[in-house]
Design an enzyme around this catalytic site. Structure first.
Site, PDB file in Angstrom:
ATOM      1  N   SER A  57       0.806  -1.227   0.000  1.00 15.94           N
ATOM      2  CA  SER A  57       0.000   0.000   0.000  1.00 15.94           C
ATOM      3  C   SER A  57       0.839   1.277   0.000  1.00 15.94           C
ATOM      4  O   SER A  57       0.285   2.366  -0.095  1.00 15.94           O
ATOM      5  CB  SER A  57      -0.945   0.005   1.205  1.00 15.94           C
ATOM      6  N   LYS A 111      -6.042   3.834   8.993  1.00 15.71           N
ATOM      7  CA  LYS A 111      -5.181   4.765   8.267  1.00 15.71           C
ATOM      8  C   LYS A 111      -5.728   6.191   8.334  1.00 15.71           C
ATOM      9  O   LYS A 111      -4.961   7.142   8.490  1.00 15.71           O
ATOM     10  CB  LYS A 111      -5.039   4.302   6.819  1.00 15.71           C
TER      11      LYS A 111
END
Length: 815
Positions: free
Chosen positions: A688, A731
């Site tokens: 990611s 996140k």
């Protein structure tokens, strides 16, 4: 059951339209007088209407007993016209009426349905007494003999009914009288009522009597056999008691006999299943024959103690009040709406269906978010016992299934130990830290859990020590884990995964106000008149003193401040100590986490990424720099293989887009590139960070600063597409924690935002990107110039004609 009036009812004219009263569990016959208890509102209104008129109603039986509001299709068409003789209102608002059956009638159609049923009827013609014949006489005698026979076999019939039956010569009335006193099913009795011919009706009654005689004869035989067994058992018991008395007189009754008698008594109280009872009695007989001082006797004695202490048939009653359960869950836990909704759904289904297999739930989330305490709340909401078993570090398969009885010091597994500890066979059983189960030469405990956590198999779970099946299907198993990946795939398939993400700053404040502060005040022996903390101070603790997904460290810091206050109160200073953001350093020290200085200004080659960890979300400051060299790529920061591959893919994409970014092609062959991810002692892996690396590389090689107020996450492909990522809430929380207002996410993650709470996205601008050039446009300060297309050449008519002519020979050749 009924009170019979053996005279014919007075002759009255039966009207065509009558109120209808549906009755349950009984069929009313003509000439019958019986009391009825009426409680339904529609039936009460029908009675009131009848009493105001000719006092007559139609009594028809409903097909199903449990139908509270029957429709016309739920009521038999044939019933009996009855006259209300008396009425009495009861204290519970019901009505008791005494009715007499007049004649049978059939419902032609329904006139009204509100507020009560009114029907048009057609009375059956009055049946004439059939002419005397040998057949009629034989049928009457057979019926009377059948009644005498069932009475001799134990069927309870009232004496006055027997006298009336003996003196009754009319076949129709005799059939009605017999069938109304046999207590048959409604369908059978209704069929007799609907039969018009008296002799035929009596013949059907004789068939019913014949079947009843067969059933009663078999029942009497079974009772006789059972009585013989009981007599044998009683005789053995009597002789055994005599033997004990003789031994006692002779002084030979020892402790062993008393112990065996105690075990036998407890076995009877346990109500064991048949297989378990057989094994228990077998082992008890072995113990009775053994000398008490042998080692084998001690092993069997321990086994018998376990057998009688396990709750084979003792279950706690579930609290099926959904509102009360919801209140308990809300009292104990803040937010966690998805988990609460799942528990309330289980309660609702359990309320509608009595026999329901316990669900296997798995709570997955970072430490400190309330997974273990949630299990206690679920047990309290259900009204069940709670058992917790920690699986962290368990490496022996016998911990789950138990040891064989042949081993010295053998014991049942911890599953059966927990059931015994609960005292019921349906507790809430929490298997904590299921992702930390080990494995060695003694077996794999995860594999042993497969049977325990499979609703299709655990109804007959067999512990190695006990050696008999135990039903675990009523147990509600709850497992907890920080990560899903380490869990055995077959075990993961048996569980319903419920993810519990970390808390936002607002949620932590709410948890601190509602749970943490009151609990710590009680633990430290102080109250609100001694300690007060402002909301801004709690928020400062969250942002500057803790960095976690849960609230454990937040509670420790609050306890640290309260200890200081408790000491001052104990020293004789019981004044109110109010803590504000300015005085926070006095109570809990200097801040442990300060804002990152890198994010205060735009820099070349520095991009902020978002990462997921098992303790919550984190921000990554990815740095890229170039130096004179030969085009080598250096990666540092304790990166995993997947993250290194993402860096290679990012570099390949940037190199392919060099013209668009304004980078000279020779730069890649004369420049060494170094990518570094700080906090090098912490391992990092995953795809990611691909777009973050690509942004840092493009910024460094094109000398374009990256915006300091943008964080990003997404996997990159060589074609510049951005693939979706996981851990979205964690996140976003990481970006909010460091006050980054703009976040770049993959476009395919847009649907995942619907599951996030609305307040989490407050103050944040989400930018969705499908391609890397969209990321560059949002993250880099200068827009990336597009590569100009070559201008189209103007063609004249002559040149076009020449090209066509030149192409003719080639076309002919291809032909």
């Amino acid at each position: 059951m009924t009170e019979e009036l053996h005279q014919a009812p007075p002759h009255v004219d039966i009207p065509n339209d009558l109120p209808l009263i549906p009755v349950r569990d009984i069929v009313v016959f003509p000439y019958m007088v019986l009391p009825l208890f009426v409680g339904r509102e529609m039936s009460i209104k029908a009675i009131e209407t009848a009493l105001a008129g000719n006092r007559m109603v139609l009594l028809a039986t409903q097909k199903a007993h449990d139908t509270e509001t029957p429709t016309p299709t739920d009521i038999f068409e044939t019933g009996t016209v009855g006259m209300i003789m008396r009425m009495l209102k009861l204290p519970d608002e019901r009505i008791k009426i005494l009715v007499q059956g007049l004649t049978k009638a059939k419902i032609i159609h329904y006139l009204q349905s509100e507020p009560f049923y009114s029907v048009r009827i057609q009375p059956f013609p009055a049946s004439r007494k059939p002419a005397a014949s040998l057949e009629t006489e034989a049928v009457i005698r057979t019926a009377k003999e059948g009644v005498d026979r069932i009475a001799s076999l134990g069927k309870v019939l009232m004496p006055d009914v027997m006298v009336v039956i003996e003196n009754m010569d009319e076949p129709g009335r005799l059939a009605d009288l017999i069938v109304s006193n046999l207590g048959l099913k409604v369908e059978v009795t209704q069929a007799i009522l609907e039969t018009d011919d008296p002799v035929t009706r009596l013949k059907r009654v004789t068939e019913i009597l014949s079947k009843e005689i067969d059933v009663l004869s078999m029942q009497q035989k079974i009772q006789a056999d059972a009585k013989g067994e009981i007599d044998k058992t009683q005789r053995e018991y009597f002789l055994r008691e005599q033997l004990k008395a003789i031994q006692k007189e002779l002084g030979e009754l020892d402790d062993r006999a008393e112990e065996v008698a105690e075990f036998r008594k407890r076995i009877e109280e346990c109500r064991m299943p048949d297989k378990v009872l057989k094994e228990a009695e077998k082992q008890l007989k072995r113990l009775e024959k053994m000398h008490p001082d042998t080692a084998e006797a001690a092993t069997v004695r321990t086994y018998m103690e376990w057998m009688v202490e396990i709750p084979w048939n003792h279950a706690s009653t579930d609290n099926l009040d959904i509102d009360a359960a919801k209140k308990v869950l809300n009292e104990d836990h803040y937010d966690l709406e998805k988990v609460k909704e799942r528990i309330l759904e289980y309660l609702a289904v359990r309320k509608l269906k009595e026999k329901l297999k316990g669900p296997i739930l798995c709570f997955v989330g970072p430490p400190g978010v309330g997974k273990t305490s949630l299990g206690k709340s679920i047990a309290r909401a259900l009204g069940r016992e709670f058992v917790r078993m920690s699986l962290g570090g368990v490496r022996d398969e016998a911990e789950i299934r138990g040891h064989r009885r042949t081993y010295v010091g053998a014991l049942p597994g911890r599953i059966m130990q927990g059931i015994k500890q609960a005292g019921t066979n349906n507790p809430v059983f929490m298997l904590d830290e299921v992702d930390k189960v080990g494995m060695d030469f003694r077996g794999d405990p995860s594999a042993a859990l497969l049977e325990v956590l499979d609703p299709e198999q655990n109804h007959a779970f067999t512990d190695h020590y006990l050696g008999v099946p135990f039903d675990l299907s009523n147990v509600m198993f709850i497992t907890t884990a920080n990560l899903i990946d380490p869990i055995l795939s077959a075990l993961r398939d048996r569980m319903e995964i419920i993810e519990i993400p970390g808390y936002t700053e607002e949620e932590k404040l709410g948890i601190a106000r509602r749970y943490l502060i009151p609990r710590q005040l009680e633990k430290h022996g102080i109250s609100e008149k001694h300690f007060r903390i402002a909301d801004l101070a709690v928020q400062r603790i969250v942002t500057h003193y803790t960095r976690e997904a849960g609230v454990r460290n937040l509670e420790r810091e609050l306890a640290n401040a309260m200890r200081k206050v408790a000491r001052r109160v104990a020293e004789g200073k019981p004044k109110l100590h109010s803590i504000s953001p300015r005085s926070l350093r006095t109570y809990i020290g200097i801040p442990k986490y300060l804002p990152e200085t890198e994010k205060e200004k735009d820099q070349v080659g520095l991009a902020i990424g978002l990462a997921w960890t098992e303790t919550g979300g984190e921000t990554l400051h990815i740095e890229a720099t170039g130096m004179q060299g030969k085009g080598n790529l250096t990666l540092t920061g304790h990166l995993g293989d997947v993250m290194k591959e993402s860096a290679q893919a990012a570099l390949s994409f940037v190199r392919a887009q060099a013209g668009t970014l304004g980078i000279k092609e020779e730069t890649f062959s004369t420049t060494d590139i170094h990518i570094h991810v700080p906090a090098g002692a912490i391992p990092k892996d995953g795809p990611s960070a691909g777009i973050t690396m690509a942004t840092a590389l493009a910024s460094n090689l094109a000398n374009i600063p990256v915006r300091h107020d943008v964080a990003m996450t997404g996997e990159i492909t060589l074609r510049g597409r951005i693939l979706p990522i996981g851990g979205l809430k964690e996140k976003i929380l990481a970006a909010k924690r460091v006050s980054i207002p703009r976040i770049i996410l993959p476009k395919r993650n847009e649907k995942d935002l619907e599951e996030l709470p609305k307040h989490l996205l407050k103050g944040i601008k989400i930018i969705f990107a499908e391609r890397v050039d969209q990321v560059f446009a949002a993250a880099l300060l200068r827009p990336v110039r597009r590569k100009p297309k070559p201008p189209a050449r103007a063609k004249t008519a002559d040149s076009n004609r020449k090209q066509r002519v030149a192409a003719l020979p080639a076309k002919k050749a291809r032909r």
